[in-house]
Design a protein around this motif. Structure first.
Motif, short mmCIF file in Angstrom:
data_model
loop_
_atom_site.label_atom_id
_atom_site.label_comp_id
_atom_site.label_asym_id
_atom_site.label_seq_id
_atom_site.Cartn_x
_atom_site.Cartn_y
_atom_site.Cartn_z
N ALA A 139 -18.38 133.34 0.65
CA ALA A 139 -17.44 132.45 1.33
C ALA A 139 -16.91 133.06 2.63
CB ALA A 139 -16.28 132.11 0.40
N HIS A 140 -16.65 134.37 2.64
CA HIS A 140 -16.02 134.99 3.81
C HIS A 140 -16.95 135.05 5.02
CE1 HIS A 140 -18.29 138.42 2.20
NE2 HIS A 140 -18.18 138.97 3.39
N ALA A 141 -18.25 134.75 4.82
CA ALA A 141 -19.22 134.85 5.91
C ALA A 141 -19.63 133.49 6.46
CB ALA A 141 -20.46 135.62 5.44
N THR A 142 -18.97 132.41 6.02
CA THR A 142 -19.33 131.07 6.46
C THR A 142 -18.10 130.31 6.92
OG1 THR A 142 -19.03 130.03 4.28
CG2 THR A 142 -21.19 131.01 4.74
N ALA A 143 -18.31 129.35 7.81
CA ALA A 143 -17.20 128.52 8.28
C ALA A 143 -16.61 127.71 7.13
CB ALA A 143 -17.68 127.59 9.40
N ILE A 144 -17.47 127.11 6.33
CA ILE A 144 -16.98 126.26 5.24
C ILE A 144 -16.30 127.10 4.16
CG2 ILE A 144 -19.09 126.26 3.83
CD1 ILE A 144 -18.65 123.20 3.52
N GLY A 145 -16.81 128.31 3.92
CA GLY A 145 -16.18 129.19 2.94
C GLY A 145 -14.80 129.64 3.38
N GLN A 188 -26.88 118.51 14.58
CA GLN A 188 -26.81 119.73 13.78
C GLN A 188 -27.06 119.42 12.30
OE1 GLN A 188 -26.39 122.47 15.63
NE2 GLN A 188 -25.97 121.23 17.45
N ALA A 189 -27.24 120.47 11.52
CA ALA A 189 -27.28 120.31 10.06
C ALA A 189 -25.87 120.00 9.57
CB ALA A 189 -27.80 121.57 9.40
N VAL A 190 -25.76 119.15 8.56
CA VAL A 190 -24.46 118.77 8.00
C VAL A 190 -24.48 119.08 6.51
CG1 VAL A 190 -22.75 116.93 7.80
CG2 VAL A 190 -24.39 116.89 9.69
N ILE A 191 -23.45 119.77 6.05
CA ILE A 191 -23.44 120.31 4.69
C ILE A 191 -22.11 120.04 4.01
CG2 ILE A 191 -23.49 122.46 3.34
CD1 ILE A 191 -25.36 123.59 5.54
N ILE A 192 -22.17 119.68 2.73
CA ILE A 192 -20.97 119.64 1.87
C ILE A 192 -21.11 120.76 0.85
CG2 ILE A 192 -19.79 118.37 0.03
CD1 ILE A 192 -20.33 115.82 1.47
N ALA A 193 -20.03 121.52 0.68
CA ALA A 193 -20.06 122.63 -0.28
C ALA A 193 -18.71 122.75 -0.97
CB ALA A 193 -20.41 123.94 0.43
N ILE A 194 -18.71 123.46 -2.08
CA ILE A 194 -17.49 123.73 -2.83
C ILE A 194 -17.32 125.24 -2.97
CG2 ILE A 194 -17.42 121.58 -4.14
CD1 ILE A 194 -18.84 123.06 -6.41
N LEU A 195 -16.10 125.64 -3.28
CA LEU A 195 -15.80 127.05 -3.47
C LEU A 195 -15.96 127.42 -4.94
CD1 LEU A 195 -14.74 129.64 -2.05
CD2 LEU A 195 -12.44 128.93 -2.75
N LYS A 249 -15.28 130.64 -6.86
CA LYS A 249 -14.70 131.99 -6.77
C LYS A 249 -14.84 132.49 -5.34
CE LYS A 249 -15.32 133.05 -11.66
NZ LYS A 249 -15.90 133.97 -12.65
N ASP A 250 -15.66 133.53 -5.11
CA ASP A 250 -15.76 134.10 -3.77
C ASP A 250 -17.01 133.63 -3.04
OD1 ASP A 250 -17.44 135.46 -5.53
OD2 ASP A 250 -17.44 137.27 -4.30
N ARG A 251 -17.65 132.57 -3.53
CA ARG A 251 -18.87 132.06 -2.92
C ARG A 251 -18.78 130.55 -2.74
NH1 ARG A 251 -22.84 135.92 -3.08
NH2 ARG A 251 -24.49 134.41 -2.72
N ILE A 252 -19.60 130.03 -1.85
CA ILE A 252 -19.73 128.58 -1.73
C ILE A 252 -21.05 128.15 -2.35
CG2 ILE A 252 -18.34 128.44 0.37
CD1 ILE A 252 -21.17 127.99 1.82
N THR A 253 -21.07 126.95 -2.88
CA THR A 253 -22.29 126.36 -3.42
C THR A 253 -22.52 125.03 -2.70
OG1 THR A 253 -22.04 127.39 -5.59
CG2 THR A 253 -23.45 125.44 -5.46
N ILE A 254 -23.71 124.84 -2.17
CA ILE A 254 -24.03 123.64 -1.40
C ILE A 254 -24.33 122.49 -2.34
CG2 ILE A 254 -25.68 122.61 0.20
CD1 ILE A 254 -25.92 125.34 1.53
N LEU A 255 -23.62 121.37 -2.13
CA LEU A 255 -23.84 120.18 -2.94
C LEU A 255 -24.75 119.17 -2.25
CD1 LEU A 255 -20.30 119.32 -4.38
CD2 LEU A 255 -22.13 120.66 -5.43
N ARG A 256 -24.64 119.10 -0.93
CA ARG A 256 -25.40 118.08 -0.19
C ARG A 256 -25.63 118.56 1.23
NH1 ARG A 256 -28.16 114.73 -3.33
NH2 ARG A 256 -28.64 112.75 -2.32
#
Length: 289
Positions: free
Chosen positions: A149-155, A113-120, A122-129
Motif C-alpha cells: 500500500a505504501h508504494a502506490t497512490a491508491i494504497g 490511462q489505466a483505471v483501477i479499483i482496489a481495496i486495502l 492490511k498493509d497491501r492493496i488488492t485490485i478488484l477491477r
C-alpha cells in the motif's frame, strides 16, 4: 495419564496444527499473489522462516486443491484457477462489475490511462477491477493482484482514510520495503505524506512502485461516509498536476459510490441479506483473495 487426558491433548494438538497450517496457507497465498512471475518453495520457506519440508507440504495441498499451480519449466508456484473463482464470486455477489464498468471505461477514455479499483488488505492493496491500458511498462495490474500500500497512490489514499489509532497500529507492525528508488520507506515521511493526502483529498505516486508509472487516486465512499475502496488512474504519461484528470476521477468515484448505494438499496428492498458496501469492507478485512 487417563485416556480422556490423552484424547484431550491430541485434540488440542490437532487444532493447533490446523491453525498453523491454515495460517501458513493464507500467508503463502498472499506472498504468491504479491509476487509477479511466481515463487519457489525455497523462497517462500525463507520468507516464512519455516523448514522447506513444511512449506512443501502446504504447497502440495494448495496445488492439489487448485489454489496454486506450478510451472514444470521454472518450478515456480502461481495462483490457481480456484482463487480466480473466489474472486469472481465475490465480485458477482457485490454487483461491482455491472455497477462500475461503464464508469471505468469512460474515465479511461477521458484520461487515456489505466483505471483501477482496489481495496486495502492490511498493509497491501488488492485490485478488484481495472480497464484501460492493457499493460503499464510491462506490468499487468490484473484483477486479484496485490501490492504494498505504501508504494502506490491508491494504497496511500486508503491508508490516509484510516483512523490515527488504526494507522499507527498498522505501521508499528510493518516494515516499509523499498520497491523502487522513489519508494517512501520512512514511517515519519509516510505519515507526513498521508497528512498531506487528507488535506488535498487525493493521492499521488511517482515511480514509487515501478519507475515511470505515475498514479492519482481518490476514495470511494459508502452511504455512511466511510471509505470502502479506492479509485486510481495510472500510466507513464500521467501528469500529477492535471486538474482535469483529478476532477474526472473525483466525479467517477462519486458516481461509483452512488451506484453501489443504489445496488445495496435494491438488494435490501428484495430482503436480501447481502449488503454490497459491507461486503467490500469484509472482503478487505478477511483477505478473501
Amino acid at each position: 495419564m487417563t485416556l480422556r487426558e490423552v484424547s484431550t491433548r491430541r485434540n488440542r494438538a490437532e487444532r493447533t496444527d490446523l491453525g498453523t497450517s491454515l495460517d501458513r496457507a493464507l500467508a503463502i497465498l498472499e506472498m504468491v499473489s504479491g509476487n509477479g512471475g511466481g515463487t519457489t518453495n525455497a523462497e517462500l520457506a525463507r520468507r516464512l522462516s519455516i523448514p522447506t519440508s513444511s512449506c512443501s507440504y502446504v504447497l502440495q495441498r494448495l496445488e492439489r486443491t487448485g489454489y496454486l499451480t506450478r510451472s514444470e519449466e521454472t518450478r515456480r508456484y502461481e495462483l490457481g484457477i480456484k482463487v480466480l473463482g473466489l474472486a469472481h464470486g465475490v465480485l458477482r455477489d457485490t454487483g461491482l462489475p455491472g455497477a462500475v464498468d461503464s464508469i471505468l471505461k469512460e474515465i479511461a477514455e477521458k484520461t487515456g490511462q489505466a483505471v483501477i479499483i482496489a481495496i486495502l488488505c492490511k498493509d497491501r492493496i488488492t485490485i478488484l477491477r481495472r480497464t484501460g491500458l492493457p499493460e503499464l511498462n510491462g506490468v499487468d495490474f490484473e484483477m486479484g493482484s496485490s501490492f504494498p500500500a505504501h508504494a502506490t497512490a491508491i494504497g496511500k489514499m486508503l491508508l490516509a482514510r484510516l483512523s490515527d489509532a488504526d494507522l499507527r497500529e498498522l505501521l508499528d507492525s510493518q516494515q516499509l520495503v523499498k520497491r523502487s528508488p522513489r519508494t517512501i520507506n520512512s514511517k515519519d515521511d509516510l505519515m507526513r505524506n498521508l497528512v498531506d493526502i487528507r488535506r488535498r483529498g487525493h493521492s499521488t505516486s511517482n515511480g514509487e512502485l515501478f519507475m515511470r508509472i505515475r498514479g492519482l487516486a481518490v476514495p470511494i465512499m459508502d452511504d455512511a461516509g466511510q471509505t470502502c475502496a479506492g479509485l486510481t488512474v495510472a500510466g507513464p504519461r500521467l501528469r500529477l498536476d492535471d486538474d482535469e484528470a483529478i476532477r474526472t476521477i473525483h466525479d467517477g468515484a462519486a458516481m461509483i459510490s452512488k451506484r453501489l448505494r443504489e445496488t445495496a438499496e435494491h438488494r435490501r428492498s428484495l430482503n436480501s441479506p447481502f449488503d454490497v458496501l459491507t461486503a467490500l469492507r469484509h472482503f478487505a478485512a478477511d483477505r478473501i483473495i
